[in-house]
Scaffold this motif. Sequence first.
Motif, mmCIF file in Angstrom:
data_model
loop_
_atom_site.group_PDB
_atom_site.id
_atom_site.type_symbol
_atom_site.label_atom_id
_atom_site.label_comp_id
_atom_site.label_asym_id
_atom_site.label_seq_id
_atom_site.Cartn_x
_atom_site.Cartn_y
_atom_site.Cartn_z
ATOM 1 N N ALA A 63 0.846 -1.205 0.000
ATOM 2 C CA ALA A 63 0.000 0.000 0.000
ATOM 3 C C ALA A 63 0.877 1.249 0.000
ATOM 4 O O ALA A 63 0.536 2.272 -0.578
ATOM 5 C CB ALA A 63 -0.930 -0.002 1.207
ATOM 6 N N ALA A 64 2.033 1.143 0.656
ATOM 7 C CA ALA A 64 2.938 2.289 0.757
ATOM 8 C C ALA A 64 3.885 2.373 -0.445
ATOM 9 O O ALA A 64 4.736 3.263 -0.489
ATOM 10 C CB ALA A 64 3.750 2.187 2.050
ATOM 11 N N GLY A 65 3.712 1.449 -1.403
ATOM 12 C CA GLY A 65 4.654 1.445 -2.531
ATOM 13 C C GLY A 65 6.090 1.296 -2.023
ATOM 14 O O GLY A 65 7.023 1.856 -2.598
ATOM 15 N N TYR A 66 6.253 0.566 -0.920
ATOM 16 C CA TYR A 66 7.574 0.296 -0.308
ATOM 17 C C TYR A 66 8.293 1.552 0.175
ATOM 18 O O TYR A 66 9.508 1.581 0.283
ATOM 19 C CB TYR A 66 8.460 -0.533 -1.244
ATOM 20 C CG TYR A 66 7.879 -1.889 -1.525
ATOM 21 C CD1 TYR A 66 8.102 -2.960 -0.676
ATOM 22 C CD2 TYR A 66 7.053 -2.085 -2.631
ATOM 23 C CE1 TYR A 66 7.533 -4.199 -0.912
ATOM 24 C CE2 TYR A 66 6.475 -3.319 -2.887
ATOM 25 C CZ TYR A 66 6.726 -4.373 -2.019
ATOM 26 O OH TYR A 66 6.154 -5.596 -2.261
ATOM 27 N N ARG A 67 7.495 2.598 0.503
ATOM 28 C CA ARG A 67 8.091 3.802 1.106
ATOM 29 C C ARG A 67 8.208 3.558 2.611
ATOM 30 O O ARG A 67 7.225 3.678 3.347
ATOM 31 C CB ARG A 67 7.175 5.000 0.808
ATOM 32 C CG ARG A 67 7.885 6.321 0.752
ATOM 33 C CD ARG A 67 6.992 7.459 0.254
ATOM 34 N NE ARG A 67 6.530 7.278 -1.121
ATOM 35 C CZ ARG A 67 5.336 6.830 -1.478
ATOM 36 N NH1 ARG A 67 4.434 6.522 -0.573
ATOM 37 N NH2 ARG A 67 5.003 6.690 -2.739
ATOM 38 N N ILE A 68 9.381 3.132 3.067
ATOM 39 C CA ILE A 68 9.550 2.705 4.457
ATOM 40 C C ILE A 68 10.752 3.398 5.088
ATOM 41 O O ILE A 68 11.814 3.487 4.468
ATOM 42 C CB ILE A 68 9.783 1.171 4.514
ATOM 43 C CG1 ILE A 68 8.586 0.444 3.890
ATOM 44 C CG2 ILE A 68 9.988 0.701 5.963
ATOM 45 C CD1 ILE A 68 8.853 -0.993 3.551
ATOM 46 N N LEU A 69 10.572 3.923 6.301
ATOM 47 C CA LEU A 69 11.684 4.544 7.047
ATOM 48 C C LEU A 69 11.967 3.694 8.265
ATOM 49 O O LEU A 69 11.035 3.250 8.940
ATOM 50 C CB LEU A 69 11.261 5.920 7.544
ATOM 51 C CG LEU A 69 11.368 7.096 6.605
ATOM 52 C CD1 LEU A 69 10.869 8.354 7.312
ATOM 53 C CD2 LEU A 69 12.820 7.288 6.174
ATOM 54 N N ARG A 70 13.230 3.469 8.583
ATOM 55 C CA ARG A 70 13.549 2.742 9.840
ATOM 56 C C ARG A 70 14.189 3.698 10.827
ATOM 57 O O ARG A 70 15.049 4.486 10.465
ATOM 58 C CB ARG A 70 14.495 1.588 9.539
ATOM 59 C CG ARG A 70 13.736 0.447 8.931
ATOM 60 C CD ARG A 70 14.482 -0.831 8.761
ATOM 61 N NE ARG A 70 13.637 -1.664 7.891
ATOM 62 C CZ ARG A 70 13.582 -1.524 6.574
ATOM 63 N NH1 ARG A 70 14.347 -0.642 5.955
ATOM 64 N NH2 ARG A 70 12.766 -2.273 5.868
ATOM 65 N N VAL A 71 13.724 3.645 12.079
ATOM 66 C CA VAL A 71 14.325 4.513 13.099
ATOM 67 C C VAL A 71 14.896 3.640 14.209
ATOM 68 O O VAL A 71 14.520 2.483 14.351
ATOM 69 C CB VAL A 71 13.308 5.504 13.681
ATOM 70 C CG1 VAL A 71 12.922 6.525 12.643
ATOM 71 C CG2 VAL A 71 12.097 4.800 14.241
#
Length: 354
Positions: A346-354
């Motif tokens: 759903a996010a089009g693989y827009r992922i941030l890791r913190v």
Amino acid sequence: MDTKILQVKPENVTPQELRDAGEILRRGGLVAFPTETVYGLGGDAMDAGAAAKIYEAKGRPSDNPLIVHIADMDGLENLAKEIPDVARKFAKAFWPGPLTMIFKKREEVPEGTTGGLDTVGVRMPEHPVALALIRSAGRYIAAPSANASGRPSPTLAEHVKEDLDGRIDMIIDGGAVGIGLESTIVDVTGDVPLILRPGCITAQMLEKVGGRVETDAAILAQTPQKNVVAKAPGMKYRHYAPRGEMTIVEGETPAVVHKIIELVEEKRRQMPEAKVAVVASGETRGKYPPEILVVEAGSREKEGDIAAHLYAVLRDLDTMDVQFIYAESFSTDTMGQAIMNRMRKAAGYRILRV
Ligand code: TXA
Ligand code: MG
């Protein structure tokens, strides 16, 4: 076309009530119905004309095969050319239930239903309305999720109406579905069963019953990989997409909340007019300042709660015309892999890791 709506109570549905629905299916028409996973858009699986209507109603590419729903094991014998032992074990353990298995198909199953493949996906759903409908029609029912192609799968009859009103003959409204995410798909045509789509039945559950199971590399990938093409044709499309741009933030919960607040404030400074929302859990929603719009996906502590609400939340974000969405990641319960698989897409693989 005028789409009839039929209200039923799943606990005490009678064959009588579904007589018209069965008749529509026998004539080659389309009926949307509840299952325990999501609502399906049903047509006669052995009628290539009905399959063509399903693709048209959904606006779905016709190389994307349909799952065939059965009500008893005779159905499987009539659809599959070979039934490996491991498949019999899976069927015994998980059918009726949220598991689809891919078999070599018999001649009689039209390629119009299987997207041109020589295999067929079969599932025995665990929902009284779905089972009664298959029996009432006296047919095997080909049914993809009853959403317009590219929209989140429907977990309420209202979602089906939003997407398909006027395009199908009937919607059977049996209330909210239980699970909220589509079935696990496992291909049993090879030496080792291969999971093509994660769902409520996990790899561990399958392994307990049938020994070693593998998972398609395209599912395990955190981002789309070059040269790794999903084996279930449907998994390659950008599915379940909200209209807004969605970013997932992964990590320890307090750090995730902190980062999302920062991202929302930054977006506000850059684009004061834009509508921004956060997808949070019941446990974290109170941690955001009141001026931030927060949509709650459910409780992390109640098994299955987030899965059950995820698609409705994605639809709500569209209804509210949200342009930028920041979502927490939800990987805590046993449905974690299935939830995150849908959310990453759903996010089009827009992922941030913190
Ligand atoms: O829970 C579910 O499975 C729901 C309910 C209605 O039963 N149905 C569903 O269908 O999710 P659909 O069409 O939205 O997803 C079917 C998936 C697609 O990704 C498709 O490519 C894959 O199953 N599939 C179907 N037949 C296949 C086959 N023969 N080989 C490989 N993949 C197959
Ligand atoms: Mg679908």
